[in-house]
Design a protein around this motif. Structure first.
Motif, short mmCIF file in Angstrom:
data_model
loop_
_atom_site.label_atom_id
_atom_site.label_comp_id
_atom_site.label_asym_id
_atom_site.label_seq_id
_atom_site.Cartn_x
_atom_site.Cartn_y
_atom_site.Cartn_z
N VAL A 189 35.87 38.00 37.32
CA VAL A 189 37.57 39.41 37.50
C VAL A 189 37.47 40.61 37.44
CG1 VAL A 189 38.59 39.41 34.80
CG2 VAL A 189 38.05 36.90 35.27
N ILE A 224 40.83 37.31 40.52
CA ILE A 224 39.88 35.98 39.83
C ILE A 224 38.94 35.03 40.84
CG2 ILE A 224 39.35 33.80 38.37
CD1 ILE A 224 41.50 34.76 36.20
N THR A 283 26.87 30.93 28.20
CA THR A 283 27.44 31.60 29.26
C THR A 283 27.40 33.57 29.32
OG1 THR A 283 29.53 30.51 29.53
CG2 THR A 283 29.83 33.01 29.92
N TRP A 339 39.03 32.23 32.64
CA TRP A 339 37.70 33.29 33.03
C TRP A 339 38.33 34.95 31.72
CZ3 TRP A 339 33.84 30.66 33.80
CH2 TRP A 339 33.35 30.31 34.91
N ALA A 345 31.34 33.62 38.03
CA ALA A 345 32.90 33.89 38.03
C ALA A 345 33.15 35.62 38.16
CB ALA A 345 34.01 33.14 37.02
N CYS A 376 35.71 32.48 42.19
CA CYS A 376 35.04 31.61 41.34
C CYS A 376 34.38 30.39 42.25
CB CYS A 376 35.48 30.36 40.28
SG CYS A 376 34.52 29.98 39.70
#
Lengths: 89, 137, 160
Positions: free
Chosen positions: B38, A64, B109, A76, B36, A66
């Protein structure tokens, strides 16, 4: 004092001999050092790659990132999941 | 020898460091967005995808983002497939890498799910189907 | 003569260190063989001082500095070789005092295998290598070298 002169001469010859011995040993030393460097490098790669290669505890994600700090990273993956589910409803 | 080891460490660091994510890099410097990524978001036992999410700070930045994505007046969650380098350009699934764009106005988002192959595409659909059962509208 | 053995031990101890320093400076254009020679001689000249330094890590640092300085000095001295002034070469050849000042001249007067043994030895070959080349044993080589040295001393002193 010819005897002393000869001893000095011989001593000089011995010192030169030692220098020549060093010169002859140098290629062997360099080869050993290169082998040692190669071995250490491989060992280092192996050690550093272990965490990458070994299976890790399943967190549901690998990494992850950010662009802001102070945000709980765990939100997230949860958000990624929610977005997918909401878009299917 | 020290020099060789340092070079090797540098190469290793770049190899083991996170793979480049162009979408993340594109938006990460934006002041008005929280961005962000992932990597390896697990869809099932064998399939993972990389996800980038953008969260707008306020209504203004959200409007700006919507304009960039070529959408407007959106109230509900919307999703489409897009070109990997251009989220605004919609495409069909042909087996080539795409991104699944998911837009959620209530959360302000946008999510970009990188789909490189059919396995990921199918796994994403299955994920939605399997998880939506308990969450019907 | 007693100094030679401790010096040889020191040289063996710091061999790797000397190789590392000389390797570094050989990249700046110096021949590594010449650098090793220079550094060995520089170390020999200051051997007594080196022996007085303790503990060993400090001594090693001292050796490192000496090797570095010797290498730098050598690099500074590197100049194109100059031909001797005309006539001087011939003068040198003709100079014969009737006394064997040169060790090499004495060695030429030895019989085989002594001549070969001492030549290999002074060229830096180890006992094992000399044994392999001459067909003699290592202990034989070791004993012969002591006798060869005595012979050379007689030749040198007596001009025979």
């Amino acid at each position: 004092m010819e005897s002393k002169n000869f001893d000095s001469l011989w001593q000089e010859a011995e010192v030169n001999r030692m220098a020549k011995e060093l010169v002859r040993e140098y290629p062997r030393w360099r080869r050993r050092r290169r082998t040692a460097t190669a071995v250490v490098s491989v060992a280092l790669v192996a050690v550093l790659m272990v965490p990458v290669l070994l299976p890790r505890a399943d967190k549901g994600y690998d990494l992850i990132c950010c662009n802001r700090s102070g945000i709980d990273a765990e939100q997230w993956p949860a958000l990624a999941s929610d977005l997918l589910i909401e878009s299917a409803l | 020898m020290k020099k060789h080891i340092l070079i090797l460490l540098f190469i290793l660091m770049t190899l083991t460091a996170a793979a480049q994510n162009k979408l993340y890099d594109r938006y990460a410097s934006r002041q008005d967005l929280t961005v962000a990524r992932v990597d390896g978001f697990r869809l099932n036992d064998s399939t993972k995808v990389d996800v980038v999410m953008l969260v707008a700070d306020d209504a203004t930045s959200w409007q700006k983002l919507m304009k960039e994505l070529n959408v407007s007046n959106m109230r509900d969650v919307t999703s489409w497939l897009a070109n990997v380098n251009n989220p605004a350009r919609r495409v069909r699934w042909t087996g080539a890498p795409v991104i699944r764009v998911v837009v959620s106005p209530t959360r302000r988002t946008v999510g970009f799910y990188r789909l490189n192959n059919e396995a990921q595409y199918d796994a994403l659909v299955d994920y939605q189907l399997n998880n939506m059962k308990g969450k019907k509208k | 003569m007693k100094e030679i053995e401790p010096f040889e031990q020191s040289l063996k101890r710091y061999r790797g260190l000397l190789f590392t320093v000389c390797q570094r400076y050989s990249r700046r254009g110096a021949d590594i063989d010449d650098l090793l020679q220079e550094v060995t001689i520089a170390l020999w000249k200051k051997h007594a001082e080196m022996e007085s330094i303790a503990p060993l890590p400090r001594q090693a640092a001292w050796v490192w500095r000496l090797a570095k300085n010797a290498s730098i000095d050598y690099l500074r001295r590197l100049r194109p070789t100059e031909a001797l002034p005309e006539g001087l070469e011939e003068d040198l050849r003709d100079d014969d005092t009737g006394h064997h000042d040169n060790l090499q001249e004495c060695i030429k007067l030895l019989d085989e295998p002594d001549k070969s043994i001492v030549s290999y030895h002074l060229d830096g070959y180890r006992y094992e290598e000399i044994a392999a080349k001459t067909g003699l044993t290592v202990s034989n080589i070791s004993v012969r070298l002591v006798r060869i040295r005595e012979k050379l001393k007689k030749i040198y002193n007596n001009g025979i």
